[in-house]
Design a protein around this motif. Structure first.
Motif, PDB file in Angstrom:
ATOM      1  N   SER A   3     -86.461 -39.977   6.337  1.00  0.00           N
ATOM      2  CA  SER A   3     -87.004 -40.905   5.351  1.00  0.00           C
ATOM      3  C   SER A   3     -87.968 -41.850   6.062  1.00  0.00           C
ATOM      4  O   SER A   3     -87.879 -42.062   7.258  1.00  0.00           O
ATOM      5  N   TYR A  23     -88.854 -46.978  -6.468  1.00  0.00           N
ATOM      6  CA  TYR A  23     -89.079 -45.882  -5.519  1.00  0.00           C
ATOM      7  C   TYR A  23     -87.753 -45.220  -5.144  1.00  0.00           C
ATOM      8  O   TYR A  23     -87.651 -43.997  -5.050  1.00  0.00           O
ATOM      9  N   GLU A  28     -85.144 -37.302  -4.177  1.00  0.00           N
ATOM     10  CA  GLU A  28     -85.250 -37.340  -2.714  1.00  0.00           C
ATOM     11  C   GLU A  28     -86.519 -36.677  -2.203  1.00  0.00           C
ATOM     12  O   GLU A  28     -87.182 -37.189  -1.303  1.00  0.00           O
ATOM     13  N   GLN A  31     -89.427 -39.022  -2.756  1.00  0.00           N
ATOM     14  CA  GLN A  31     -89.371 -40.123  -1.797  1.00  0.00           C
ATOM     15  C   GLN A  31     -89.875 -39.670  -0.428  1.00  0.00           C
ATOM     16  O   GLN A  31     -90.625 -40.394   0.236  1.00  0.00           O
TER      17      GLN A  31
END
Length: 109
Positions: A3, A23, A28, A31
């Protein structure tokens, strides 16, 4: 999957905004992809989906990610040297056209 963190997330008025929360609600994969593009912007590179957001002056950029039939967007500014400021992150709800909805434009302003 790695991430990526935003340097800073604010609202135009300078307070902590809903961009981070909005956000975080993205899938996932979205993101990850938008996070990577924001990382590219933070490091002075040009994200693949970046396009100037018309009507808001130079330096306001929109990232677009399509996933599972939906479109997700993150709008940031690069006008300030020390950080990439995410002004708004949202899932586009209109099914007509690719134009950013006027309500989102007003929020970004």
């Amino acid at each position: 999957m790695t991430s990526y963190e935003f340097i800073l997330i604010i609202q135009i008025d300078g307070g902590i905004g809903s961009s981070k929360r909005d956000y975080a609600a993205f899938p996932e994969r979205v993101q990850y992809n938008l996070g990577f593009e924001l990382f590219l912007a933070q490091t002075g590179q040009h994200p693949p989906s970046a396009k100037p957001l018309k009507g808001l002056g130079s330096g306001t950029v929109e990232l677009v990610e399509n996933f599972d039939g939906d479109t997700y967007r993150a709008v940031y500014t690069i006008r300030l040297r020390e950080a990439v400021y995410v002004l708004h992150a949202f899932k586009k709800k209109s099914k007509r056209g690719i134009k950013t909805p006027q309500t989102d434009i007003e929020l970004i302003k």
